[in-house]
Design a protein around this motif. Sequence first.
Motif, PDB file in Angstrom:
ATOM      1  N   PRO A   1      83.612  85.255  75.273  1.00  0.00           N
ATOM      2  CA  PRO A   1      83.479  84.669  73.939  1.00  0.00           C
ATOM      3  C   PRO A   1      82.240  85.199  73.248  1.00  0.00           C
ATOM      4  CG  PRO A   1      82.701  83.133  75.595  1.00  0.00           C
ATOM      5  CD  PRO A   1      83.269  84.311  76.337  1.00  0.00           C
ATOM      6  N   ALA A   2      82.253  85.136  71.935  1.00  0.00           N
ATOM      7  CA  ALA A   2      81.057  85.528  71.188  1.00  0.00           C
ATOM      8  C   ALA A   2      79.914  84.587  71.549  1.00  0.00           C
ATOM      9  CB  ALA A   2      81.341  85.476  69.688  1.00  0.00           C
ATOM     10  N   LEU A   3      78.701  85.130  71.524  1.00  0.00           N
ATOM     11  CA  LEU A   3      77.537  84.287  71.793  1.00  0.00           C
ATOM     12  C   LEU A   3      77.450  83.173  70.758  1.00  0.00           C
ATOM     13  CD1 LEU A   3      74.670  86.795  72.642  1.00  0.00           C
ATOM     14  CD2 LEU A   3      75.637  85.059  74.148  1.00  0.00           C
ATOM     15  N   PRO A   4      77.052  81.964  71.180  1.00  0.00           N
ATOM     16  CA  PRO A   4      76.798  80.923  70.189  1.00  0.00           C
ATOM     17  C   PRO A   4      75.758  81.408  69.187  1.00  0.00           C
ATOM     18  CG  PRO A   4      76.741  80.030  72.414  1.00  0.00           C
ATOM     19  CD  PRO A   4      76.803  81.524  72.542  1.00  0.00           C
ATOM     20  N   SER A   5      75.882  80.981  67.958  1.00  0.00           N
ATOM     21  CA  SER A   5      74.968  81.432  66.915  1.00  0.00           C
ATOM     22  C   SER A   5      73.702  80.600  66.930  1.00  0.00           C
ATOM     23  CB  SER A   5      75.639  81.327  65.545  1.00  0.00           C
ATOM     24  OG  SER A   5      74.701  81.592  64.521  1.00  0.00           O
ATOM     25  N   ALA A   6      72.577  81.223  67.246  1.00  0.00           N
ATOM     26  CA  ALA A   6      71.307  80.502  67.197  1.00  0.00           C
ATOM     27  C   ALA A   6      70.915  80.191  65.762  1.00  0.00           C
ATOM     28  CB  ALA A   6      70.221  81.313  67.887  1.00  0.00           C
ATOM     29  N   ALA A   7      71.447  80.957  64.807  1.00  0.00           N
ATOM     30  CA  ALA A   7      71.159  80.656  63.410  1.00  0.00           C
ATOM     31  C   ALA A   7      71.724  79.302  63.029  1.00  0.00           C
ATOM     32  CB  ALA A   7      71.730  81.750  62.507  1.00  0.00           C
ATOM     33  N   ALA A   8      72.793  78.894  63.718  1.00  0.00           N
ATOM     34  CA  ALA A   8      73.400  77.598  63.452  1.00  0.00           C
ATOM     35  C   ALA A   8      73.052  76.592  64.550  1.00  0.00           C
ATOM     36  CB  ALA A   8      74.911  77.741  63.342  1.00  0.00           C
ATOM     37  N   ALA A   9      71.960  76.832  65.262  1.00  0.00           N
ATOM     38  CA  ALA A   9      71.555  75.949  66.351  1.00  0.00           C
ATOM     39  C   ALA A   9      71.334  74.535  65.837  1.00  0.00           C
ATOM     40  CB  ALA A   9      70.267  76.468  66.996  1.00  0.00           C
ATOM     41  N   HIS A  10      71.725  73.583  66.657  1.00  0.00           N
ATOM     42  CA  HIS A  10      71.482  72.178  66.326  1.00  0.00           C
ATOM     43  C   HIS A  10      69.978  71.946  66.180  1.00  0.00           C
ATOM     44  CE1 HIS A  10      71.684  67.822  66.449  1.00  0.00           C
ATOM     45  NE2 HIS A  10      70.892  67.801  67.497  1.00  0.00           N
ATOM     46  N   VAL A  11      69.581  71.269  65.120  1.00  0.00           N
ATOM     47  CA  VAL A  11      68.170  70.951  64.903  1.00  0.00           C
ATOM     48  C   VAL A  11      67.951  69.486  65.260  1.00  0.00           C
ATOM     49  CG1 VAL A  11      66.275  70.839  63.248  1.00  0.00           C
ATOM     50  CG2 VAL A  11      67.965  72.690  63.097  1.00  0.00           C
ATOM     51  N   LEU A  12      67.104  69.252  66.231  1.00  0.00           N
ATOM     52  CA  LEU A  12      66.847  67.898  66.720  1.00  0.00           C
ATOM     53  C   LEU A  12      65.581  67.353  66.056  1.00  0.00           C
ATOM     54  CD1 LEU A  12      67.501  65.608  68.791  1.00  0.00           C
ATOM     55  CD2 LEU A  12      65.925  66.798  70.358  1.00  0.00           C
ATOM     56  N   PRO A  13      65.693  66.302  65.229  1.00  0.00           N
ATOM     57  CA  PRO A  13      64.484  65.706  64.653  1.00  0.00           C
ATOM     58  C   PRO A  13      63.785  64.832  65.687  1.00  0.00           C
ATOM     59  CG  PRO A  13      66.425  64.515  63.913  1.00  0.00           C
ATOM     60  CD  PRO A  13      66.932  65.663  64.742  1.00  0.00           C
ATOM     61  N   LEU A  14      62.468  64.947  65.768  1.00  0.00           N
ATOM     62  CA  LEU A  14      61.693  64.168  66.725  1.00  0.00           C
ATOM     63  C   LEU A  14      60.802  63.167  65.997  1.00  0.00           C
ATOM     64  CD1 LEU A  14      60.481  66.932  69.222  1.00  0.00           C
ATOM     65  CD2 LEU A  14      62.564  65.558  69.318  1.00  0.00           C
ATOM     66  N   PRO A  15      60.613  61.983  66.557  1.00  0.00           N
ATOM     67  CA  PRO A  15      59.686  61.021  65.951  1.00  0.00           C
ATOM     68  C   PRO A  15      58.278  61.604  65.845  1.00  0.00           C
ATOM     69  CG  PRO A  15      61.078  59.942  67.591  1.00  0.00           C
ATOM     70  CD  PRO A  15      61.334  61.417  67.722  1.00  0.00           C
ATOM     71  N   ALA A  16      57.620  61.331  64.757  1.00  0.00           N
ATOM     72  CA  ALA A  16      56.305  61.918  64.510  1.00  0.00           C
ATOM     73  C   ALA A  16      55.247  61.429  65.484  1.00  0.00           C
ATOM     74  CB  ALA A  16      55.869  61.611  63.071  1.00  0.00           C
ATOM     75  N   ASP A  17      55.461  60.261  66.102  1.00  0.00           N
ATOM     76  CA  ASP A  17      54.431  59.713  66.986  1.00  0.00           C
ATOM     77  C   ASP A  17      54.594  60.150  68.437  1.00  0.00           C
ATOM     78  OD1 ASP A  17      56.757  58.271  67.360  1.00  0.00           O
ATOM     79  OD2 ASP A  17      55.738  56.349  67.625  1.00  0.00           O
ATOM     80  N   TRP A  18      55.605  60.953  68.755  1.00  0.00           N
ATOM     81  CA  TRP A  18      55.752  61.417  70.133  1.00  0.00           C
ATOM     82  C   TRP A  18      54.613  62.380  70.474  1.00  0.00           C
ATOM     83  CZ3 TRP A  18      61.622  62.595  71.294  1.00  0.00           C
ATOM     84  CH2 TRP A  18      62.307  61.372  71.426  1.00  0.00           C
ATOM     85  N   GLN A  19      54.042  62.170  71.665  1.00  0.00           N
ATOM     86  CA  GLN A  19      52.897  62.966  72.104  1.00  0.00           C
ATOM     87  C   GLN A  19      53.223  63.913  73.254  1.00  0.00           C
ATOM     88  OE1 GLN A  19      49.773  62.786  70.542  1.00  0.00           O
ATOM     89  NE2 GLN A  19      50.983  61.562  69.085  1.00  0.00           N
ATOM     90  N   ARG A  20      54.255  63.590  74.054  1.00  0.00           N
ATOM     91  CA  ARG A  20      54.512  64.369  75.263  1.00  0.00           C
ATOM     92  C   ARG A  20      56.016  64.483  75.500  1.00  0.00           C
ATOM     93  NH1 ARG A  20      52.172  62.278  80.934  1.00  0.00           N
ATOM     94  NH2 ARG A  20      50.196  62.707  79.853  1.00  0.00           N
ATOM     95  N   LEU A  21      56.470  65.727  75.674  1.00  0.00           N
ATOM     96  CA  LEU A  21      57.854  66.024  76.031  1.00  0.00           C
ATOM     97  C   LEU A  21      57.856  66.734  77.378  1.00  0.00           C
ATOM     98  CD1 LEU A  21      58.989  67.623  72.633  1.00  0.00           C
ATOM     99  CD2 LEU A  21      58.852  65.188  73.207  1.00  0.00           C
ATOM    100  N   GLU A  22      58.911  66.509  78.182  1.00  0.00           N
ATOM    101  CA  GLU A  22      59.008  67.189  79.468  1.00  0.00           C
ATOM    102  C   GLU A  22      60.413  67.747  79.664  1.00  0.00           C
ATOM    103  OE1 GLU A  22      55.438  64.801  81.803  1.00  0.00           O
ATOM    104  OE2 GLU A  22      57.525  64.372  82.349  1.00  0.00           O
ATOM    105  N   PHE A  23      60.474  68.892  80.359  1.00  0.00           N
ATOM    106  CA  PHE A  23      61.723  69.634  80.513  1.00  0.00           C
ATOM    107  C   PHE A  23      61.967  69.926  81.996  1.00  0.00           C
ATOM    108  CE2 PHE A  23      59.583  70.569  76.574  1.00  0.00           C
ATOM    109  CZ  PHE A  23      60.568  70.426  75.616  1.00  0.00           C
ATOM    110  N   ILE A  24      63.189  69.687  82.443  1.00  0.00           N
ATOM    111  CA  ILE A  24      63.608  70.016  83.800  1.00  0.00           C
ATOM    112  C   ILE A  24      65.021  70.589  83.736  1.00  0.00           C
ATOM    113  CG2 ILE A  24      62.143  68.288  84.922  1.00  0.00           C
ATOM    114  CD1 ILE A  24      64.578  66.464  85.157  1.00  0.00           C
ATOM    115  N   SER A  25      65.418  71.297  84.774  1.00  0.00           N
ATOM    116  CA  SER A  25      66.794  71.809  84.831  1.00  0.00           C
ATOM    117  C   SER A  25      67.140  72.152  86.260  1.00  0.00           C
ATOM    118  CB  SER A  25      66.970  73.049  83.933  1.00  0.00           C
ATOM    119  OG  SER A  25      66.371  74.175  84.524  1.00  0.00           O
TER     120      SER A  25
END
Length: 268
Positions: free
Chosen positions: A7-31
Amino acid sequence: MLPPDAPALPSAAAAHVLPLPADWQRLEFISDLHLQADAPHTAQAWLDYLTQTRADAVFMLGDLFEVWIGDDVLDDPQSFEAQCCARMHAIAAHRALFFMQGNRDFLTGAKFAERSGCTWLPDPTCFEFAGQRYLLSHGDALCLDDTDYQRFRALARTSAWQQAFLQQPLETRRAQARGMREQSSSHQRTALVYAELDSQASLDWLQAARATTLIHGHTHRPADHELAPGMRRIVLSDWDLDATPPRAEVLRLSRAQGLQRLRWPDAA
């Protein structure tokens, strides 16, 4: 490049934009935790982490489970998958949990989202934090040299393939999943070079999304790669608490200190 039937690569130009609360101070990522009943130490470390972390939000970027053969595994409240989702749902009442499908758990559906309490993230997704724009992906779609996988990915993402697979009895699907895992493990043991993300495709994604940093998993090779001046991709670690040494790494993004790689439980 992609095989002709991929399949064609997903379009990053149309990537979902996730709004974040302005008061968030720390995000963490795992996989790539590859949770399964046969690996209780990893599952317990993951639950301890979700319970004890002080992050405003945790992003789980694919292959959370070793395999997901359909949401009907949740119909048994005593199943490993149902118990994991119940624990996530309780934690999600107090902390934002985000989930993105990987190549092992792409059959997660609406029931999984409801039972886990996680917010679903399309692949790719971008967000802004502390004045920077980030792009998130599991990463498998960008492993263009892994042509065998890309052909399977093309097939398995079709509704016809998924419907045919999910219509089979649960135990038949379990047996097929065991066979696929064994085949995958054999391939990994014999491969001389593991598939890596295509650098130009990764850079194209970043530029299309107007982001500077791509965060992803899938390859199990944690590293930081500079793609161009001011453009980089950051690879998350997998988790395996039975390995020597054990692997359980968290990528933290904070307003105060930027990006940090931390081992669990040191990340508490």
